[in-house]
Motif scaffolding. Structure first.
Motif, PDB file in Angstrom:
ATOM      1  N   SER A  58     -74.402  -0.380  -2.730  1.00  0.00           N
ATOM      2  CA  SER A  58     -73.024  -0.217  -3.934  1.00  0.00           C
ATOM      3  C   SER A  58     -72.654   1.480  -2.867  1.00  0.00           C
ATOM      4  CB  SER A  58     -73.777   0.277  -5.259  1.00  0.00           C
ATOM      5  OG  SER A  58     -75.061   1.372  -4.711  1.00  0.00           O
ATOM      6  N   GLU A  59     -72.851   2.248  -2.807  1.00  0.00           N
ATOM      7  CA  GLU A  59     -72.390   3.737  -2.515  1.00  0.00           C
ATOM      8  C   GLU A  59     -72.397   4.808  -3.716  1.00  0.00           C
ATOM      9  OE1 GLU A  59     -67.999   3.049  -1.412  1.00  0.00           O
ATOM     10  OE2 GLU A  59     -68.863   1.986   1.134  1.00  0.00           O
ATOM     11  N   GLN A  60     -73.844   4.435  -4.339  1.00  0.00           N
ATOM     12  CA  GLN A  60     -73.945   5.258  -5.608  1.00  0.00           C
ATOM     13  C   GLN A  60     -75.082   5.691  -5.705  1.00  0.00           C
ATOM     14  OE1 GLN A  60     -71.728   4.906  -8.624  1.00  0.00           O
ATOM     15  NE2 GLN A  60     -69.755   3.626  -7.335  1.00  0.00           N
ATOM     16  N   THR A  61     -75.734   6.558  -6.889  1.00  0.00           N
ATOM     17  CA  THR A  61     -76.615   7.195  -6.917  1.00  0.00           C
ATOM     18  C   THR A  61     -77.243   5.708  -7.303  1.00  0.00           C
ATOM     19  OG1 THR A  61     -75.668   8.969  -7.718  1.00  0.00           O
ATOM     20  CG2 THR A  61     -78.399   8.181  -8.335  1.00  0.00           C
ATOM     21  N   VAL A  62     -78.411   5.159  -7.166  1.00  0.00           N
ATOM     22  CA  VAL A  62     -79.673   3.693  -7.598  1.00  0.00           C
ATOM     23  C   VAL A  62     -81.091   5.464  -8.586  1.00  0.00           C
ATOM     24  CG1 VAL A  62     -81.019   2.814  -6.488  1.00  0.00           C
ATOM     25  CG2 VAL A  62     -78.327   2.535  -5.583  1.00  0.00           C
ATOM     26  N   VAL A  63     -81.202   4.918  -9.492  1.00  0.00           N
ATOM     27  CA  VAL A  63     -81.851   5.354 -10.020  1.00  0.00           C
ATOM     28  C   VAL A  63     -83.117   4.232 -10.342  1.00  0.00           C
ATOM     29  CG1 VAL A  63     -83.522   6.306 -11.785  1.00  0.00           C
ATOM     30  CG2 VAL A  63     -80.842   6.836 -11.426  1.00  0.00           C
ATOM     31  N   LEU A  64     -84.612   4.374  -9.846  1.00  0.00           N
ATOM     32  CA  LEU A  64     -86.195   3.955  -9.547  1.00  0.00           C
ATOM     33  C   LEU A  64     -87.245   4.320 -10.574  1.00  0.00           C
ATOM     34  CD1 LEU A  64     -86.194   2.994  -5.748  1.00  0.00           C
ATOM     35  CD2 LEU A  64     -84.755   1.745  -7.374  1.00  0.00           C
ATOM     36  N   SER A  65     -87.132   3.120 -11.365  1.00  0.00           N
ATOM     37  CA  SER A  65     -88.169   2.988 -12.434  1.00  0.00           C
ATOM     38  C   SER A  65     -89.840   2.686 -12.279  1.00  0.00           C
ATOM     39  CB  SER A  65     -87.780   2.620 -14.062  1.00  0.00           C
ATOM     40  OG  SER A  65     -88.025   0.572 -13.605  1.00  0.00           O
ATOM     41  N   GLU A  66     -90.309   2.466 -12.853  1.00  0.00           N
ATOM     42  CA  GLU A  66     -92.524   2.140 -12.582  1.00  0.00           C
ATOM     43  C   GLU A  66     -91.560   0.640 -12.285  1.00  0.00           C
ATOM     44  OE1 GLU A  66     -95.067   3.375 -11.679  1.00  0.00           O
ATOM     45  OE2 GLU A  66     -94.880   5.647 -12.836  1.00  0.00           O
ATOM     46  N   LYS A  67     -91.011   0.536 -13.261  1.00  0.00           N
ATOM     47  CA  LYS A  67     -90.776  -1.694 -12.959  1.00  0.00           C
ATOM     48  C   LYS A  67     -90.098  -1.715 -11.549  1.00  0.00           C
ATOM     49  CE  LYS A  67     -88.801  -4.936 -15.357  1.00  0.00           C
ATOM     50  NZ  LYS A  67     -88.025  -5.656 -16.550  1.00  0.00           N
ATOM     51  N   ASP A  68     -89.081  -0.961 -11.423  1.00  0.00           N
ATOM     52  CA  ASP A  68     -88.325  -1.234 -10.641  1.00  0.00           C
ATOM     53  C   ASP A  68     -89.040  -1.251  -8.982  1.00  0.00           C
ATOM     54  OD1 ASP A  68     -85.574  -1.675 -11.928  1.00  0.00           O
ATOM     55  OD2 ASP A  68     -85.679   0.857 -11.174  1.00  0.00           O
ATOM     56  N   VAL A  69     -89.670   0.098  -8.896  1.00  0.00           N
ATOM     57  CA  VAL A  69     -90.732  -0.247  -7.328  1.00  0.00           C
ATOM     58  C   VAL A  69     -91.229  -1.105  -7.413  1.00  0.00           C
ATOM     59  CG1 VAL A  69     -90.291   2.182  -7.683  1.00  0.00           C
ATOM     60  CG2 VAL A  69     -92.515   1.196  -8.359  1.00  0.00           C
ATOM     61  N   ASP A  70     -91.699  -2.024  -7.948  1.00  0.00           N
ATOM     62  CA  ASP A  70     -93.032  -3.333  -7.901  1.00  0.00           C
ATOM     63  C   ASP A  70     -91.579  -4.649  -6.967  1.00  0.00           C
ATOM     64  OD1 ASP A  70     -94.453  -1.883  -9.066  1.00  0.00           O
ATOM     65  OD2 ASP A  70     -94.045  -3.273 -11.274  1.00  0.00           O
ATOM     66  N   GLU A  71     -90.308  -4.102  -7.199  1.00  0.00           N
ATOM     67  CA  GLU A  71     -89.942  -5.526  -6.636  1.00  0.00           C
ATOM     68  C   GLU A  71     -89.107  -5.058  -4.864  1.00  0.00           C
ATOM     69  OE1 GLU A  71     -87.189  -6.425  -9.710  1.00  0.00           O
ATOM     70  OE2 GLU A  71     -88.837  -6.784 -11.066  1.00  0.00           O
TER      71      GLU A  71
END
Length: 359
Positions: free
Chosen positions: A55-68
């Motif tokens: 994406s050439e963008q900053t990506v923020v990962l939450s607790e929910k995101d890391v499960d996937e």
């Protein structure tokens, strides 16, 4: 050149962890973790990094995101940009809401370190090529094709008039890159070559289309070293126009160091040229002449003669230089005349005495 090496990534992690107290991961362009405060994660694929690269963008990962997403933890992942291209990703582990204020600073620091490391690498490569050029020019039979290859690789365009400069620094600590950067400010980098032939010995091939300007460059080179509070002795050769004469010019500089009795910090071959004529005469003949002319003189008389000649036979100036009365100086000179049969105040006799001193 791979600008984001494993070694550099490890250094970035080490330094950044000290300042953020957060786990730091560095991922390469394939999304593989190549450095991490958590050593067990090195070699794993970071899916969050792959999203950043895609994406050439900053990506923020939450607790929910890391499960996937495989191989991820909560935090912020930012693209590492070098010369307008993404070369990797830096990930900061932790609560994204508390990391927002440090994330951009970490990214900027990382990219600055990449640039610094790159330019240092480039500079070292340039210096090594210049050293190869100087070494080749100093050979008895230099390779013309190799010299042409190096000058083209370095993008050098040597101008009409050329001089060799040698700088001697005794047991002093200095930065090679700092010296090169300062010299580049006074000379176009395409018109000179510099070689650090050993730690305390620097050789420069300087060029210009005007001889006066070339001499000014040498003066400014001397100022570079004095501005760095370095105690140096600098020698420059006669002007030459063909690179075939560089070796001879180098030897002229070596003679300057040997014959610079005044120990001047900046001296040229012109300053000692008349003395070099004597060194083409058999040492036994020189020694015999010196003994015949000066053999009866004591140390004080010899030092008095040297001072007189350094002050252009000016009696008043020499007396002031030696901190003695004018009459005392005249008495010493009369004593020299008695012992040598030569009058130091007479030009033709002074020449004979000066030549004997040089021998």
């Amino acid at each position: 050149m791979n600008v984001l090496t494993d070694e550099l990534a490890a250094l970035i992690v080490e330094e950044t962890v000290k300042r953020t107290n957060s786990n730091i991961n560095i991922m390469n362009f394939n999304g593989e973790i190549i450095a991490s405060f958590d050593k067990h994660r090195i070699g794993q694929i970071h899916e969050g990094a792959r999203q950043v690269i895609a994406s050439e963008q900053t990506v923020v990962l939450s607790e929910k995101d890391v499960d996937e997403l495989k191989g991820t933890q909560p935090g912020i992942n930012l693209p590492i940009i070098f010369q307008d291209n993404i070369v990797g990703v830096i990930g900061i582990t932790g609560d994204p809401t508390t990391l927002v204020h440090v994330a951009d600073l970490v990214k900027m620091s990382t990219e600055l370190l990449l640039y610094q490391n790159y330019f240092t690498y480039e500079l070292e490569g340039q210096l090594r090529s210049q050293e190869l050029l100087i070494e080749e020019l100093l050979k008895s039979e230099p390779s013309r094709s190799f010299i042409q290859y190096l000058t083209k690789q370095l993008n050098l365009a040597f101008l009409t008039y050329r001089k060799c400069i040698i700088i001697n620094l005794e047991k002093q600590i200095f930065s090679r890159s700092s010296i090169v950067q300062r010299i580049t400010k006074i000379m176009d980098k395409t018109t000179f070559a510099v070689a650090f032939t050993n730690y305390n010995h620097i050789v420069i091939l300087a060029t210009d289309d005007q001889q006066d300007e070339l001499n000014q460059k040498i003066y400014h080179v001397h100022q570079v070293f004095t501005s760095l509070n370095l105690d140096v002795r600098i020698a420059s050769s006669l002007v030459f126009t063909s690179l075939n004469d560089f070796k001879k010019a180098y030897e002229e500089c070596e003679l300057v160091f040997m014959l610079n009795e005044r120990n001047m910090s900046l001296a040229s071959f012109e300053d000692v040229e008349e003395k070099t004529l004597l060194y083409q005469i058999d040492p036994e003949i020189r020694g015999r002449y010196k003994k015949r002319i000066l053999g009866e003189l004591d140390k004080q008389s010899i030092e008095t003669l040297k001072s007189l000649f350094e002050n252009d036979l000016n009696i008043a100036q020499t007396a002031k230089y030696l901190y003695i009365h004018r009459n005392t100086l005249l008495y010493r000179l009369e004593k020299c005349e008695v012992r040598t049969g030569l009058n130091p105040k007479k030009y033709s006799d002074a020449i004979k005495l000066q030549i004997a001193l040089w021998c």
